[in-house]
Enzyme design. Sequence first.
Site, PDB file in Angstrom:
ATOM      1  N   ASP A  27      11.400   4.714  -2.971  1.00 56.96           N
ATOM      2  CA  ASP A  27      10.167   4.012  -3.333  1.00 56.96           C
ATOM      3  C   ASP A  27      10.038   3.918  -4.853  1.00 56.96           C
ATOM      4  O   ASP A  27       9.620   2.888  -5.406  1.00 56.96           O
ATOM      5  CB  ASP A  27       8.963   4.759  -2.733  1.00 56.96           C
ATOM      6  CG  ASP A  27       7.706   3.938  -2.655  1.00 56.96           C
ATOM      7  OD1 ASP A  27       7.538   3.015  -3.465  1.00 56.96           O
ATOM      8  OD2 ASP A  27       6.870   4.220  -1.780  1.00 56.96           O
ATOM      9  N   HIS A 219       1.416   9.491   2.604  1.00 59.84           N
ATOM     10  CA  HIS A 219       2.194   8.866   1.527  1.00 59.84           C
ATOM     11  C   HIS A 219       1.183   8.113   0.663  1.00 59.84           C
ATOM     12  O   HIS A 219       0.756   7.018   1.005  1.00 59.84           O
ATOM     13  CB  HIS A 219       3.203   7.919   2.203  1.00 59.84           C
ATOM     14  CG  HIS A 219       4.033   7.076   1.301  1.00 59.84           C
ATOM     15  ND1 HIS A 219       5.382   7.293   1.108  1.00 59.84           N
ATOM     16  CD2 HIS A 219       3.732   5.977   0.564  1.00 59.84           C
ATOM     17  CE1 HIS A 219       5.861   6.375   0.291  1.00 59.84           C
ATOM     18  NE2 HIS A 219       4.886   5.552  -0.054  1.00 59.84           N
ATOM     19  N   HIS A 221      -0.091   6.290  -2.746  1.00 63.00           N
ATOM     20  CA  HIS A 221       0.145   5.674  -4.062  1.00 63.00           C
ATOM     21  C   HIS A 221      -1.106   5.941  -4.891  1.00 63.00           C
ATOM     22  O   HIS A 221      -2.232   5.924  -4.371  1.00 63.00           O
ATOM     23  CB  HIS A 221       0.429   4.173  -3.907  1.00 63.00           C
ATOM     24  CG  HIS A 221       1.826   3.915  -3.404  1.00 63.00           C
ATOM     25  ND1 HIS A 221       2.842   3.495  -4.215  1.00 63.00           N
ATOM     26  CD2 HIS A 221       2.365   4.047  -2.170  1.00 63.00           C
ATOM     27  CE1 HIS A 221       3.958   3.371  -3.519  1.00 63.00           C
ATOM     28  NE2 HIS A 221       3.701   3.693  -2.255  1.00 63.00           N
ATOM     29  N   CYS A 252       5.786  -1.464  -4.170  1.00 63.10           N
ATOM     30  CA  CYS A 252       6.510  -2.288  -3.207  1.00 63.10           C
ATOM     31  C   CYS A 252       6.368  -3.746  -3.631  1.00 63.10           C
ATOM     32  O   CYS A 252       5.250  -4.232  -3.838  1.00 63.10           O
ATOM     33  CB  CYS A 252       5.928  -2.077  -1.812  1.00 63.10           C
ATOM     34  SG  CYS A 252       6.636  -3.179  -0.572  1.00 63.10           S
ATOM     35  N   ASN A 261       3.758   6.011  -6.955  1.00 61.39           N
ATOM     36  CA  ASN A 261       3.437   7.042  -5.963  1.00 61.39           C
ATOM     37  C   ASN A 261       2.743   8.214  -6.648  1.00 61.39           C
ATOM     38  O   ASN A 261       2.869   8.418  -7.861  1.00 61.39           O
ATOM     39  CB  ASN A 261       4.738   7.582  -5.351  1.00 61.39           C
ATOM     40  CG  ASN A 261       5.432   6.582  -4.446  1.00 61.39           C
ATOM     41  OD1 ASN A 261       5.151   6.532  -3.274  1.00 61.39           O
ATOM     42  ND2 ASN A 261       6.335   5.799  -5.008  1.00 61.39           N
TER      43      ASN A 261
HETATM   44  P1  HMG Z   1      14.763 -11.837   6.961  1.00 62.68           P
HETATM   45  O1  HMG Z   1      15.092 -12.794   5.860  1.00 62.68           O
HETATM   46  O2  HMG Z   1      13.507 -12.087   7.723  1.00 62.68           O
HETATM   47  O3  HMG Z   1      15.905 -11.622   8.019  1.00 62.68           O
HETATM   48  O4  HMG Z   1      14.716 -10.388   6.324  1.00 62.68           O
HETATM   49  P2  HMG Z   1      17.242 -12.289   8.381  1.00 62.68           P
HETATM   50  O5  HMG Z   1      17.706 -11.579   9.590  1.00 62.68           O
HETATM   51  O6  HMG Z   1      17.041 -13.777   8.425  1.00 62.68           O
HETATM   52  O7  HMG Z   1      18.251 -11.956   7.195  1.00 62.68           O
HETATM   53  C1  HMG Z   1      18.229 -12.589   5.948  1.00 62.68           C
HETATM   54  C2  HMG Z   1      19.462 -12.190   5.162  1.00 62.68           C
HETATM   55  O8  HMG Z   1      19.464 -10.770   4.949  1.00 62.68           O
HETATM   56  C3  HMG Z   1      20.768 -12.479   5.886  1.00 62.68           C
HETATM   57  O9  HMG Z   1      21.744 -12.698   4.886  1.00 62.68           O
HETATM   58  C4  HMG Z   1      21.070 -11.184   6.587  1.00 62.68           C
HETATM   59  O10 HMG Z   1      22.436 -11.008   6.852  1.00 62.68           O
HETATM   60  C5  HMG Z   1      20.609 -10.189   5.571  1.00 62.68           C
HETATM   61  P3  HMG Z   1      22.198 -14.185   4.442  1.00 62.68           P
HETATM   62  O11 HMG Z   1      22.710 -14.802   5.705  1.00 62.68           O
HETATM   63  O12 HMG Z   1      20.945 -14.863   3.921  1.00 62.68           O
HETATM   64  O13 HMG Z   1      23.219 -13.940   3.404  1.00 62.68           O
HETATM   65  N1  HMG Z   1      20.188  -8.914   6.141  1.00 62.68           N
HETATM   66  C6  HMG Z   1      20.582  -7.728   5.691  1.00 62.68           C
HETATM   67  N2  HMG Z   1      21.407  -7.373   4.699  1.00 62.68           N
HETATM   68  C7  HMG Z   1      21.599  -6.060   4.488  1.00 62.68           C
HETATM   69  N3  HMG Z   1      20.973  -5.098   5.209  1.00 62.68           N
HETATM   70  C8  HMG Z   1      20.134  -5.406   6.196  1.00 62.68           C
HETATM   71  C9  HMG Z   1      19.923  -6.776   6.477  1.00 62.68           C
HETATM   72  N4  HMG Z   1      19.164  -7.433   7.378  1.00 62.68           N
HETATM   73  C10 HMG Z   1      19.331  -8.743   7.164  1.00 62.68           C
HETATM   74  N5  HMG Z   1      19.524  -4.451   6.883  1.00 62.68           N
HETATM   75  C11 HMG Z   1      14.650  -7.997   6.404  1.00 62.68           C
HETATM   76  C12 HMG Z   1      14.350  -9.280   7.131  1.00 62.68           C
HETATM   77  C13 HMG Z   1      14.052  -6.862   7.181  1.00 62.68           C
HETATM   78  C14 HMG Z   1      16.158  -7.832   6.300  1.00 62.68           C
HETATM   79  C15 HMG Z   1      14.073  -8.090   4.954  1.00 62.68           C
HETATM   80  O14 HMG Z   1      12.760  -8.546   5.005  1.00 62.68           O
HETATM   81  C16 HMG Z   1      14.119  -6.755   4.250  1.00 62.68           C
HETATM   82  O15 HMG Z   1      15.186  -6.253   3.953  1.00 62.68           O
HETATM   83  N6  HMG Z   1      12.947  -6.173   3.957  1.00 62.68           N
HETATM   84  C17 HMG Z   1      12.863  -4.853   3.327  1.00 62.68           C
HETATM   85  C18 HMG Z   1      11.666  -4.815   2.452  1.00 62.68           C
HETATM   86  C19 HMG Z   1      11.525  -3.436   1.833  1.00 62.68           C
HETATM   87  O16 HMG Z   1      12.478  -2.669   1.714  1.00 62.68           O
HETATM   88  N7  HMG Z   1      10.291  -3.114   1.393  1.00 62.68           N
HETATM   89  C20 HMG Z   1      10.016  -1.859   0.740  1.00 62.68           C
HETATM   90  C21 HMG Z   1      10.062  -0.684   1.674  1.00 62.68           C
HETATM   91  S1  HMG Z   1       8.564  -0.462   2.589  1.00 62.68           S
HETATM   92  C22 HMG Z   1       7.504   0.354   1.495  1.00 62.68           C
HETATM   93  O17 HMG Z   1       7.789   0.436   0.329  1.00 62.68           O
HETATM   94  C23 HMG Z   1       6.272   1.042   2.011  1.00 62.68           C
HETATM   95  C24 HMG Z   1       6.445   2.565   2.129  1.00 62.68           C
HETATM   96  O18 HMG Z   1       6.769   3.125   0.880  1.00 62.68           O
HETATM   97  C25 HMG Z   1       5.168   3.217   2.656  1.00 62.68           C
HETATM   98  C26 HMG Z   1       3.918   2.759   1.895  1.00 62.68           C
HETATM   99  O19 HMG Z   1       3.875   2.807   0.665  1.00 62.68           O
HETATM  100  O20 HMG Z   1       2.970   2.397   2.610  1.00 62.68           O
HETATM  101  C27 HMG Z   1       7.564   2.945   3.111  1.00 62.68           C
HETATM  102 MG    MG Z   2       5.331   3.507  -0.715  1.00 63.21          MG
END
Ligand code: HMG
Ligand code: MG
Length: 321
Positions: A27, A219, A221, A252, A261
């Site tokens: 994060d 968690h 922030h 994020c 955080n």
């Molecule tokens: P999408 O665009 O809806 O999905 O993304 P897709 O299936 O169409 O895939 C798009 C592209 O990503 C494709 O590649 C896939 O192959 C690739 P392209 O054909 O365009 O070259 N792809 C991947 N590549 C690597 N690893 C993967 C993967 N999946 C698809 N796993 C997706 C959907 C979920 C992938 C995207 O939206 C994503 O990665 N989101 C992550 C966002 C994120 O990490 N946010 C921060 C974490 S959450 C947070 O911070 C909150 C937390 O701290 C708690 C709080 O504070 O409340 C936990």
């Molecule tokens: Mg967070």
Amino acid sequence: MAAADPSGDPPAPAAGHVRIYEVGPRDGLQNEAGSIAIEQKLEFLARLANAGLREIEATSFVSPKAIPQLADADELMDRLDRAPDVRYPVLVPNERGMARAEASGVDAIAVFTAASDAFTKANIGMTVDESLATFGPIVARAKDKGWWVRGYVSTAFGCPYTGRVEPSRAADVGRRLLDLGVNEVSFGDTIGVAVPRQVSELTGLAVADGIALDRLAYHFHDTRGTALANVMAGLGGGVRCFDAATGGTGGCPYAPGAAGNLATEDLVYLLDGLGYEHGVRLEAVLDAARFITAALGKPLSTKVGQAGGWDPKTGQPTGRI
Ligand code: HMG
Ligand code: MG
């Protein structure tokens, strides 16, 4: 166990054990624009383990387009010199992420959804229901392998797109994650809007919904400076696991307005003063905090990062340079 007090003072009365779940490498870094060398990430991870942190969220197997900063996750996990007694969970959003986790030899993952559809859509391209349907087989497979699994409920108190979130909604999503088989649910105040009364309310509702206190984490922030007050409310309700990021980094990209955080150093200082055991050494956390903020080219702006700890015997700050 708490570190021995070098001053020779009698230890503060034991108030029980609290788990500090470090999210700095994940994060803390995910929202940073400038690229950070993999060697610096590995050094940060090593310093965190050296500080006594035993749960360190290392990185995310997400789309490199969504989170460019963590695009080196596979190589990072390959090169990570894992301390034997440290758990290094990684974020997994979908089957593709799970396949990467399986290939990287991890034994702990975190799946992540939210209490609001608007945020989950922006963050992972799914509604909450769709995300739970996606996670079902992933969690089942991880459990079959004997992995430890955490489930996040983001926007548990408020959503950057739709505003107020009913605590019953957050508790319900947490309960559904638990039903999928996760070991623990972490409720996220993603944009830092919660105040202690709401934390107490959510704890009560979650427990009433069947989420045992030892499966519940918070968690926070610190966007509006309420994170430590919220920890106090969590402790008062019997919660014994809190997430924090060394150096107070974090945010994020899909949560406009999300700031850093809760800082691990601020949490450690509070828990030490309250007499909780956590096994983390404040001065070593400060060392890691200085390291990562220097790597980011930023000042260390957390409270305890600036002031240091404090030795009541001499009246002097500790851990400052
Ligand atoms: P999408 O665009 O809806 O999905 O993304 P897709 O299936 O169409 O895939 C798009 C592209 O990503 C494709 O590649 C896939 O192959 C690739 P392209 O054909 O365009 O070259 N792809 C991947 N590549 C690597 N690893 C993967 C993967 N999946 C698809 N796993 C997706 C959907 C979920 C992938 C995207 O939206 C994503 O990665 N989101 C992550 C966002 C994120 O990490 N946010 C921060 C974490 S959450 C947070 O911070 C909150 C937390 O701290 C708690 C709080 O504070 O409340 C936990
Ligand atoms: Mg967070």
